[in-house]
Design a protein around this motif. Structure first.
Motif, PDB file in Angstrom:
ATOM      1  N   ASN A   1     -28.118   7.795  17.126  1.00 36.86           N
ATOM      2  CA  ASN A   1     -28.675   8.310  18.589  1.00 36.86           C
ATOM      3  C   ASN A   1     -29.689   7.081  19.298  1.00 36.86           C
ATOM      4  O   ASN A   1     -29.471   6.735  20.548  1.00 36.86           O
ATOM      5  CB  ASN A   1     -29.538   9.639  18.901  1.00 36.86           C
ATOM      6  N   LEU A   2     -30.465   6.612  18.554  1.00 32.64           N
ATOM      7  CA  LEU A   2     -31.471   5.658  18.752  1.00 32.64           C
ATOM      8  C   LEU A   2     -30.675   4.474  19.344  1.00 32.64           C
ATOM      9  O   LEU A   2     -31.054   3.663  20.511  1.00 32.64           O
ATOM     10  CB  LEU A   2     -32.376   5.248  17.925  1.00 32.64           C
ATOM     11  N   LEU A   3     -29.720   3.843  18.334  1.00 29.72           N
ATOM     12  CA  LEU A   3     -28.998   2.895  18.893  1.00 29.72           C
ATOM     13  C   LEU A   3     -28.217   2.911  20.026  1.00 29.72           C
ATOM     14  O   LEU A   3     -28.169   1.885  20.927  1.00 29.72           O
ATOM     15  CB  LEU A   3     -28.096   2.466  17.472  1.00 29.72           C
ATOM     16  N   ASN A   4     -27.624   4.063  20.235  1.00 21.64           N
ATOM     17  CA  ASN A   4     -26.818   4.511  21.289  1.00 21.64           C
ATOM     18  C   ASN A   4     -27.721   4.305  22.604  1.00 21.64           C
ATOM     19  O   ASN A   4     -27.181   3.811  23.444  1.00 21.64           O
ATOM     20  CB  ASN A   4     -26.455   5.861  21.200  1.00 21.64           C
ATOM     21  N   HIS A   5     -28.993   4.739  22.599  1.00 23.15           N
ATOM     22  CA  HIS A   5     -29.969   4.380  23.815  1.00 23.15           C
ATOM     23  C   HIS A   5     -30.247   3.130  23.985  1.00 23.15           C
ATOM     24  O   HIS A   5     -30.174   2.602  25.142  1.00 23.15           O
ATOM     25  CB  HIS A   5     -31.277   5.545  23.211  1.00 23.15           C
ATOM     26  N   GLU A   6     -30.338   2.303  22.885  1.00 19.38           N
ATOM     27  CA  GLU A   6     -31.042   1.015  23.080  1.00 19.38           C
ATOM     28  C   GLU A   6     -29.721   0.102  23.427  1.00 19.38           C
ATOM     29  O   GLU A   6     -29.708  -0.641  24.439  1.00 19.38           O
ATOM     30  CB  GLU A   6     -31.236   0.299  21.593  1.00 19.38           C
ATOM     31  N   ILE A   7     -28.306   0.306  22.890  1.00 15.88           N
ATOM     32  CA  ILE A   7     -27.451  -0.329  23.542  1.00 15.88           C
ATOM     33  C   ILE A   7     -26.918  -0.030  25.069  1.00 15.88           C
ATOM     34  O   ILE A   7     -26.464  -0.899  25.717  1.00 15.88           O
ATOM     35  CB  ILE A   7     -26.095  -0.127  22.538  1.00 15.88           C
ATOM     36  N   SER A   8     -26.874   1.034  25.323  1.00 17.76           N
ATOM     37  CA  SER A   8     -26.693   1.681  26.699  1.00 17.76           C
ATOM     38  C   SER A   8     -27.700   1.080  27.668  1.00 17.76           C
ATOM     39  O   SER A   8     -27.213   0.581  28.808  1.00 17.76           O
ATOM     40  CB  SER A   8     -26.637   3.113  26.948  1.00 17.76           C
ATOM     41  N   LYS A   9     -28.827   0.908  27.294  1.00 16.36           N
ATOM     42  CA  LYS A   9     -29.921   0.163  27.905  1.00 16.36           C
ATOM     43  C   LYS A   9     -29.599  -1.138  28.423  1.00 16.36           C
ATOM     44  O   LYS A   9     -29.670  -1.650  29.523  1.00 16.36           O
ATOM     45  CB  LYS A   9     -31.297   0.239  27.331  1.00 16.36           C
ATOM     46  N   LEU A  10     -29.195  -1.921  27.415  1.00 16.67           N
ATOM     47  CA  LEU A  10     -28.835  -3.263  27.397  1.00 16.67           C
ATOM     48  C   LEU A  10     -27.635  -3.624  28.043  1.00 16.67           C
ATOM     49  O   LEU A  10     -27.280  -4.551  28.781  1.00 16.67           O
ATOM     50  CB  LEU A  10     -29.039  -3.830  25.971  1.00 16.67           C
ATOM     51  N   ASN A  11     -26.652  -2.492  27.901  1.00 16.81           N
ATOM     52  CA  ASN A  11     -25.363  -2.729  28.666  1.00 16.81           C
ATOM     53  C   ASN A  11     -25.559  -2.760  30.076  1.00 16.81           C
ATOM     54  O   ASN A  11     -24.705  -3.393  30.772  1.00 16.81           O
ATOM     55  CB  ASN A  11     -24.478  -1.392  28.374  1.00 16.81           C
ATOM     56  N   SER A  12     -26.664  -2.331  30.728  1.00 16.65           N
ATOM     57  CA  SER A  12     -26.548  -2.235  32.194  1.00 16.65           C
ATOM     58  C   SER A  12     -27.183  -3.494  32.697  1.00 16.65           C
ATOM     59  O   SER A  12     -26.749  -3.632  33.930  1.00 16.65           O
ATOM     60  CB  SER A  12     -28.058  -1.376  32.474  1.00 16.65           C
ATOM     61  N   GLU A  13     -27.351  -4.490  31.785  1.00 14.67           N
ATOM     62  CA  GLU A  13     -27.691  -6.033  32.472  1.00 14.67           C
ATOM     63  C   GLU A  13     -26.476  -6.749  32.059  1.00 14.67           C
ATOM     64  O   GLU A  13     -26.315  -7.898  32.646  1.00 14.67           O
ATOM     65  CB  GLU A  13     -28.617  -6.578  31.376  1.00 14.67           C
ATOM     66  N   LEU A  14     -25.312  -5.998  31.917  1.00 15.84           N
ATOM     67  CA  LEU A  14     -23.897  -6.776  31.578  1.00 15.84           C
ATOM     68  C   LEU A  14     -22.843  -6.420  32.612  1.00 15.84           C
ATOM     69  O   LEU A  14     -22.891  -5.166  33.168  1.00 15.84           O
ATOM     70  CB  LEU A  14     -23.372  -6.422  30.396  1.00 15.84           C
ATOM     71  N   ALA A  15     -21.810  -7.064  32.807  1.00 10.66           N
ATOM     72  CA  ALA A  15     -20.786  -6.931  33.677  1.00 10.66           C
ATOM     73  C   ALA A  15     -19.971  -5.643  32.898  1.00 10.66           C
ATOM     74  O   ALA A  15     -19.883  -5.792  31.628  1.00 10.66           O
ATOM     75  CB  ALA A  15     -19.794  -8.032  33.834  1.00 10.66           C
ATOM     76  N   SER A  16     -19.137  -4.911  33.704  1.00  9.49           N
ATOM     77  CA  SER A  16     -18.613  -3.907  32.972  1.00  9.49           C
ATOM     78  C   SER A  16     -17.900  -4.213  31.812  1.00  9.49           C
ATOM     79  O   SER A  16     -17.469  -3.327  30.825  1.00  9.49           O
ATOM     80  CB  SER A  16     -17.805  -2.984  34.049  1.00  9.49           C
ATOM     81  N   TYR A  17     -17.114  -5.148  32.160  1.00  6.85           N
ATOM     82  CA  TYR A  17     -16.199  -5.655  31.012  1.00  6.85           C
ATOM     83  C   TYR A  17     -16.612  -6.433  29.801  1.00  6.85           C
ATOM     84  O   TYR A  17     -16.070  -6.642  28.739  1.00  6.85           O
ATOM     85  CB  TYR A  17     -14.950  -6.594  31.626  1.00  6.85           C
ATOM     86  N   GLU A  18     -18.162  -6.630  30.001  1.00  6.08           N
ATOM     87  CA  GLU A  18     -18.865  -7.301  28.952  1.00  6.08           C
ATOM     88  C   GLU A  18     -19.470  -5.859  27.963  1.00  6.08           C
ATOM     89  O   GLU A  18     -20.133  -6.344  27.142  1.00  6.08           O
ATOM     90  CB  GLU A  18     -19.770  -8.249  29.541  1.00  6.08           C
ATOM     91  N   THR A  19     -19.528  -4.930  28.670  1.00  6.24           N
ATOM     92  CA  THR A  19     -20.495  -3.847  27.869  1.00  6.24           C
ATOM     93  C   THR A  19     -19.780  -3.471  26.531  1.00  6.24           C
ATOM     94  O   THR A  19     -18.683  -3.510  26.398  1.00  6.24           O
ATOM     95  CB  THR A  19     -20.637  -2.649  28.763  1.00  6.24           C
ATOM     96  N   ILE A  20     -20.487  -3.038  25.725  1.00  7.73           N
ATOM     97  CA  ILE A  20     -20.300  -2.428  24.251  1.00  7.73           C
ATOM     98  C   ILE A  20     -19.874  -0.856  24.409  1.00  7.73           C
ATOM     99  O   ILE A  20     -20.667  -0.314  24.909  1.00  7.73           O
ATOM    100  CB  ILE A  20     -21.503  -2.660  23.287  1.00  7.73           C
ATOM    101  N   LYS A  21     -18.554  -0.652  24.315  1.00  3.02           N
ATOM    102  CA  LYS A  21     -18.169   0.644  24.324  1.00  3.02           C
ATOM    103  C   LYS A  21     -18.200   1.597  23.114  1.00  3.02           C
ATOM    104  O   LYS A  21     -18.637   2.797  22.960  1.00  3.02           O
ATOM    105  CB  LYS A  21     -16.570   0.712  24.633  1.00  3.02           C
ATOM    106  N   LYS A  22     -18.378   0.678  21.901  1.00  2.05           N
ATOM    107  CA  LYS A  22     -18.432   1.662  20.615  1.00  2.05           C
ATOM    108  C   LYS A  22     -19.207   0.416  19.555  1.00  2.05           C
ATOM    109  O   LYS A  22     -19.023  -0.774  19.610  1.00  2.05           O
ATOM    110  CB  LYS A  22     -17.029   1.960  20.004  1.00  2.05           C
ATOM    111  N   PHE A  23     -19.798   0.998  18.744  1.00  6.00           N
ATOM    112  CA  PHE A  23     -20.548   0.329  17.710  1.00  6.00           C
ATOM    113  C   PHE A  23     -20.574   0.877  16.250  1.00  6.00           C
ATOM    114  O   PHE A  23     -20.434   2.261  16.273  1.00  6.00           O
ATOM    115  CB  PHE A  23     -21.904   0.069  17.799  1.00  6.00           C
ATOM    116  N   LYS A  24     -20.749   0.083  15.298  1.00  3.77           N
ATOM    117  CA  LYS A  24     -20.778   0.532  13.926  1.00  3.77           C
ATOM    118  C   LYS A  24     -22.026  -0.223  13.178  1.00  3.77           C
ATOM    119  O   LYS A  24     -22.394  -1.305  13.436  1.00  3.77           O
ATOM    120  CB  LYS A  24     -19.755   0.321  13.033  1.00  3.77           C
TER     121      LYS A  24
END
Length: 606
Positions: free
Chosen positions: A544-567
């Motif tokens: 959940n922490l990583l989900n929050h961190e990545i979602s926050k950083l995704n906001s600085e990217l274009a929609s097609y550059e955002t990370i949809k899933k991670f491991k």
């Protein structure tokens, strides 16, 4: 200094020794105490080792390896090897036995200097496979049952002293006969796509760098730098070793990479070079400290950062801040910024980042608090420099203006091609790779093809998009540069490595590794029980922490550059498993092949 007269690296060094004998050249720690060495003492050490090499039968053109962390003996041996006309073939001390064997066999090294018992043991295990190797010299204390052709640096130096007494003119004649075109070193590439290649470096290449780099940053004998990264890499070789031979700036040798932050505070250098990972870790340390601060401390900190940003943004466009803002900035500096400056020793004039792309956000952050990082761009094959951001002329996000006496053109496919005296003439014993690197154009003019994709803006600043082979083209036809996204993700204090995947896929995914210090601290603060780091990486709180961190950083990217899933990977990437290079570059193909099952899971059903 007239480099037409002092036209080789050894000639430059010996000029400084003869003319500045009593000036301090460097500092190192001996038994826990900082000790200085003058240029004269530096020269005496180099002379003895050079004469010992001659006594051992080393001749012009022979190859000599050095396997050691960055320390005084490393640069002494390097200059001794070059002074007798031999060629330094450096090996990363972190290399495995197999990697050491490959480099020493490929370079045909006849002689090797090793740091300690660990490195000696590596050589002892592979010596039978090294047809050219004749002798080993060890810097630190060692034990071995095999005494043949193994000697301590002290005993070796004594042999050199005696040889020099009996042959007082031999070394001087060799130095004087040196030619700018003579090979002085191999620099092995990172090897992200196979065996490392040996770039062949001559004095002309190095002098092309020394001629201009000090002037771009006003480096002089009044400066002090700290050397801590591997001297096997061209960046530290340039900035922690070669430059001082020209400028006479003082060098502090850190005890190790791990001890560097403490040594930095103790010595207070004015100049610091680092890879992006170094600055990312400092940024993470500061961010982590703020998370633990009181409510009032956080309020002061964020106020100070806001003031720093407003102040610097006005200054950057040539506007004069108001008197009130100047006063606020002075208060912010006193309360917050000075404490961060103290982490770096308190005397930093500027810092240089190179060897890999750095996140513009990190450069901006340090700029706001008065610690400027200048990003430079180069590669082993260009002796470290193609372009550089300069004092007072930096453009954040770019890798600066083209280096003096250097040409750059952008090929039709976006690849950056360059010409300049710092360019190597090819790779040792690898004609095919040399032919792929150095390609004549339609007029027969040879250009070095960097493998990087980028563009020049209308002011002449160079921007790097990504490595040509790493560009991602999604199923939707979008061209994406993964390194930019990865650098952004690594600004999270909890992420140590990020690897974006998505070529011909409908969306981007990412593999990440955790910063152990930060994630363990998070677990402690949130009272999470776990057995080990593998277990911790699977905890829902961490996910959940990583989900929050990545979602926050995704906001600085274009929609097609955002990370949809991670491991989250259960362990750090390992050089022994060929997942990263000695310079911590990720071998993407190796990592993705190793963890393909995780990637497949993220695309299941699509």
């Amino acid at each position: 200094m007239d480099i037409q007269i002092y036209n080789t690296v050894p000639k430059i060094f010996w000029h400084q020794v003869e003319n500045h004998t009593d000036d301090i050249s460097l500092w190192q720690k001996e038994k826990g105490i900082w000790e200085s060495a003058t240029w004269g003492e530096y020269g005496d050490f180099v002379k003895d080792i050079a004469n010992a090499l001659l006594n051992a039968g080393i001749q012009r053109g022979d190859k000599v390896s050095v396997i050691s962390l960055t320390r005084f003996e490393w640069v002494v041996c390097d200059l001794a090897i070059m002074s007798v006309g031999a060629i330094t073939a450096p090996v990363y001390p972190s290399n495995t036995e197999e990697q050491v064997c490959y480099i020493m066999d490929h370079s045909q090294s006849k002689f090797v200097f090793v740091e300690d018992q660990e490195q000696l043991d590596k050589i002892m295990k592979i010596w039978k496979d090294l047809m050219s190797l004749e002798q080993i010299v060890v810097f630190d204390k060692y034990q071995t049952t095999e005494r043949k052709n193994i000697m301590s640096i002290a005993a070796f130096r004594e042999k050199g002293r005696k040889y020099g007494d009996n042959n007082p003119k031999t070394l001087d004649k060799l130095i004087a006969s040196g030619n700018p075109q003579d090979l002085i070193s191999f620099i092995y590439t990172s090897g992200t796509t196979g065996h490392p290649k040996a770039g062949i470096i001559n004095s002309k290449n190095v002098l092309a760098v020394l001629k201009h780099l000090p002037g771009l940053y006003g480096i002089s004998e009044n400066d002090m730098s700290i050397a801590y990264l591997p001297l096997s890499h061209i960046a530290e070789r340039d900035l922690g070793h070669f430059i001082k031979l020209y400028t006479r700036n003082v060098t502090v040798f850190a005890e190790s990479i791990e001890d560097m932050p403490a040594n930095l505070k103790q010595s207070g250098p004015t100049i610091m070079f680092g890879t992006p990972r170094v600055f990312e870790k400092f940024y993470s340390k500061i961010s982590s400290g703020i998370k633990d601060a009181t409510w009032f401390q956080k309020k002061i900190y964020y106020w100070a950062i806001k003031i720093g940003r407003s102040y610097k943004e006005l200054k950057d466009v040539g506007k004069n801040p108001t008197l009130y803002l100047k006063i606020e900035y002075a208060i912010a500096h006193f309360l917050i910024f000075q404490k961060i400056h103290d982490i770096f020793g308190g005397n930093i004039r500027f810092m240089i980042s190179g060897a890999a792309p750095i996140s513009p956000n990190i450069i901006r952050y340090f700029h706001w608090i008065g610690l400027d990082i200048y990003e430079v761009y180069g590669m082993t094959e260009t002796t470290g420099v193609i372009s550089a951001n300069r004092l007072g002329r930096a453009k954040i996000g770019s890798v600066g203006e083209i280096y003096p006496d250097t040409e750059v053109k952008i090929a039709e496919d976006g690849e950056i091609c360059t010409r300049g005296s710092q360019n190597i003439s090819g790779y040792y014993r690898n004609k095919d790779a040399s032919d792929e690197l150095l390609i004549p154009d339609e007029k027969g003019i040879i250009w070095l093809h960097t493998g990087d994709v980028g563009y020049l803006d209308n002011e002449g600043y160079l921007f790097i998009t990504d490595r040509k082979k790493d560009l991602i083209i999604t199923a939707g036809g979008k061209n994406i540069a993964p390194q930019n996204i990865e650098n952004l993700m690594k600004t999270s204090s909890f992420i140590s490595q990020a690897m974006v995947y998505g070529d011909r896929k409908p969306y981007l995914t990412m593999l990440v590794t955790l910063d152990e210090d930060e994630i363990v601290k998070f677990a402690r603060d949130h009272k999470i029980l776990y057995k080990d780091l593998v277990d911790l990486s699977k905890k829902i709180e961490v996910i959940n922490l990583l989900n929050h961190e990545i979602s926050k950083l995704n906001s600085e990217l274009a929609s097609y550059e955002t990370i949809k899933k991670f491991k989250i990977l259960e362990e750090e990437l390992d050089q022994d498993k060929e997942q990263i290079t000695p310079t911590l570059k990720v071998k993407r193909d190796v990592v993705f092949a190793h963890y393909h099952f995780l990637i497949d899971e993220m695309y299941a059903g699509n």
